[in-house]
Scaffold this active site. Structure first.
Site, PDB file in Angstrom:
ATOM      1  N   ASN A   9       0.715  -1.140  -0.110  1.00  0.00           N
ATOM      2  CA  ASN A   9      -0.014  -0.090   0.006  1.00  0.00           C
ATOM      3  C   ASN A   9       0.839   1.154  -0.156  1.00  0.00           C
ATOM      4  OD1 ASN A   9      -1.727   2.277   0.462  1.00  0.00           O
ATOM      5  ND2 ASN A   9      -2.429   1.301   2.427  1.00  0.00           N
ATOM      6  N   TRP A  10       0.902   1.787  -1.244  1.00  0.00           N
ATOM      7  CA  TRP A  10       1.883   3.060  -1.243  1.00  0.00           C
ATOM      8  C   TRP A  10       1.371   4.272  -0.764  1.00  0.00           C
ATOM      9  CZ3 TRP A  10       4.169   3.070  -6.832  1.00  0.00           C
ATOM     10  CH2 TRP A  10       4.668   1.680  -7.112  1.00  0.00           C
ATOM     11  N   LYS A  11       0.159   4.270  -0.157  1.00  0.00           N
ATOM     12  CA  LYS A  11      -0.697   5.613   0.310  1.00  0.00           C
ATOM     13  C   LYS A  11      -0.410   6.645  -0.575  1.00  0.00           C
ATOM     14  CE  LYS A  11       0.103   3.179   4.773  1.00  0.00           C
ATOM     15  NZ  LYS A  11       0.358   3.187   6.444  1.00  0.00           N
ATOM     16  N   HIS A  94      -9.328   0.931   5.165  1.00  0.00           N
ATOM     17  CA  HIS A  94      -7.965   1.363   5.751  1.00  0.00           C
ATOM     18  C   HIS A  94      -8.137   2.239   6.949  1.00  0.00           C
ATOM     19  CE1 HIS A  94      -3.808   2.406   6.805  1.00  0.00           C
ATOM     20  NE2 HIS A  94      -3.562   1.323   5.968  1.00  0.00           N
ATOM     21  N   GLU A  96      -6.503   4.542   8.347  1.00  0.00           N
ATOM     22  CA  GLU A  96      -6.243   5.846   7.914  1.00  0.00           C
ATOM     23  C   GLU A  96      -7.494   6.579   7.071  1.00  0.00           C
ATOM     24  OE1 GLU A  96      -2.847   5.484   5.896  1.00  0.00           O
ATOM     25  OE2 GLU A  96      -1.710   4.741   7.527  1.00  0.00           O
ATOM     26  N   GLU A 166      -4.863  -4.991  10.292  1.00  0.00           N
ATOM     27  CA  GLU A 166      -3.950  -3.969  10.682  1.00  0.00           C
ATOM     28  C   GLU A 166      -4.285  -3.305  12.018  1.00  0.00           C
ATOM     29  OE1 GLU A 166      -1.951  -2.732   6.786  1.00  0.00           O
ATOM     30  OE2 GLU A 166      -3.718  -1.410   7.023  1.00  0.00           O
ATOM     31  N   GLY A 172       3.046   2.459  10.825  1.00  0.00           N
ATOM     32  CA  GLY A 172       3.811   3.335  10.605  1.00  0.00           C
ATOM     33  C   GLY A 172       4.575   3.680  12.071  1.00  0.00           C
ATOM     34  N   SER A 212       3.810  -2.135  10.348  1.00  0.00           N
ATOM     35  CA  SER A 212       5.071  -2.269  10.705  1.00  0.00           C
ATOM     36  C   SER A 212       5.737  -3.693  10.256  1.00  0.00           C
ATOM     37  CB  SER A 212       5.568  -1.776  12.004  1.00  0.00           C
ATOM     38  OG  SER A 212       5.399  -0.422  12.136  1.00  0.00           O
ATOM     39  N   GLY A 233       3.132  -1.238   4.225  1.00  0.00           N
ATOM     40  CA  GLY A 233       3.012   0.103   4.124  1.00  0.00           C
ATOM     41  C   GLY A 233       4.649   0.774   3.690  1.00  0.00           C
ATOM     42  N   GLY A 234       5.100   1.452   4.453  1.00  0.00           N
ATOM     43  CA  GLY A 234       6.504   1.807   4.399  1.00  0.00           C
ATOM     44  C   GLY A 234       7.405   0.998   3.553  1.00  0.00           C
TER      45      GLY A 234
HETATM   46  P1  13P Z   1       3.368   0.262   7.699  1.00  0.00           P
HETATM   47  O1  13P Z   1       3.901  -1.152   7.170  1.00  0.00           O
HETATM   48  O2  13P Z   1       3.953   1.737   7.200  1.00  0.00           O
HETATM   49  O3  13P Z   1       3.216   0.265   9.058  1.00  0.00           O
HETATM   50  O4  13P Z   1       1.847   0.619   7.032  1.00  0.00           O
HETATM   51  C1  13P Z   1       0.915  -0.696   7.159  1.00  0.00           C
HETATM   52  C2  13P Z   1      -0.463  -0.179   6.554  1.00  0.00           C
HETATM   53  O5  13P Z   1      -0.982   0.647   6.823  1.00  0.00           O
HETATM   54  C3  13P Z   1      -0.419  -0.789   5.183  1.00  0.00           C
HETATM   55  O6  13P Z   1      -1.771  -0.721   4.712  1.00  0.00           O
END
Ligand code: 13P
Length: 250
Positions: A9-11, A94, A96, A166, A172, A212, A233-234
């Protein structure tokens, strides 16, 4: 059939040039894997990502979509628009989106219905906040999220659903759920789906872990019987880390 899935997920990261660069390197380095590899760039880079990944095993997903077919919803993107550029998979729910854009279980249920009406596959996110975990309410929270957004669905719809657990406190933050915590709640999620829809539906369901998840901890998370992959994510923005995570899925 239950599939192994590694999804990035590149956000809100990567402009067009950066997206192309990341995709090209990913294609060059992509290891042999039985896992499905998914990337979810931002809306503006989806068409380009579809183009760059054609004739490759990489699946391009949207990070979100609106529930309405069309109309006066400024700034939103519909399922048909995504379909028209070759997108057939979307992330929904998600944390967020829930936190910053007021998405609720009720609005998500509508998005799920629209996505399924368009024959999309859905990576549906669930997970508790830190205070809920500390209060021992994580099982209850996750159960409520699944019931409210997904339990109105007929049994056959579940072949199009992938769940991503998640925990919000792990997203994050660098703080990952332990393999034991992940296995415990994934098994619980599978059980509540089994109780409602039967063992076959639950056994066929892919449940991903996100929060993470990185090149160092992916293997120990994925080694659990109820962890079928990751929503990353990251670490999905760093090609070598993403490749290591794909390789960690045995
Ligand atoms: P991180 O891997 O950066 O913690 O993010 C997870 C995430 O929200 C994937 O959708």
């Amino acid at each position: 059939m239950r599939r192994k899935v590694i999804a990035g997920n590149w956000k809100m990261n990567n402009d067009a040039e950066q997206s192309v660069q990341l995709i090209n390197t990913l294609l060059q380095k992509l290891p042999q894997t039985h896992a499905e590899v998914v990337i979810a760039p931002s809306f503006v880079n989806l068409a380009l990502a579809v183009e760059k990944t054609k004739n490759s095993p990489i699946i391009v997903a949207a990070q979100n979509m609106h529930f309405a077919e069309k109309g006066a919803f400024t700034g939103e993107v519909s399922a048909s628009m995504l379909e028209a550029i070759g997108i057939k998979t979307t992330i929904l729910g998600h944390s967020e989106r829930r936190e910053y854009f007021n998405e609720t279980d009720e609005s998500l249920a509508k998005k799920v219905d629209t996505a399924l009406a368009h024959h999309f596959r859905i990576i549906f996110c669930i997970g508790e906040k830190l205070a809920e975990r500390k209060a021992g309410k994580h099982f209850e929270v996750v159960k409520g999220q699944i019931e409210k957004a997904l339990f109105h669905l007929p049994q056959q719809a579940w072949t199009s659903i992938i769940l991503a657990y998640e925990p919000v406190w792990a997203i994050g933050t660098g703080e990952t759920a332990t393999p034991e915590q992940a296995q415990e709640i994934h098994a619980f999620i599978r059980k509540i789906v089994a109780d409602k829809y039967g063992k076959t539906v639950a056994d066929d369901l892919s449940i991903l872990y996100g929060g993470s998840c990185n090149a160092k901890n992916a293997a120990s998370l994925f080694a659990n019987p109820d962890v079928d992959g990751g929503l990353i994510g990251g670490a999905a923005l760093i090609v070598d880390d993403f490749i290591t995570i794909i390789q960690a899925m045995k």
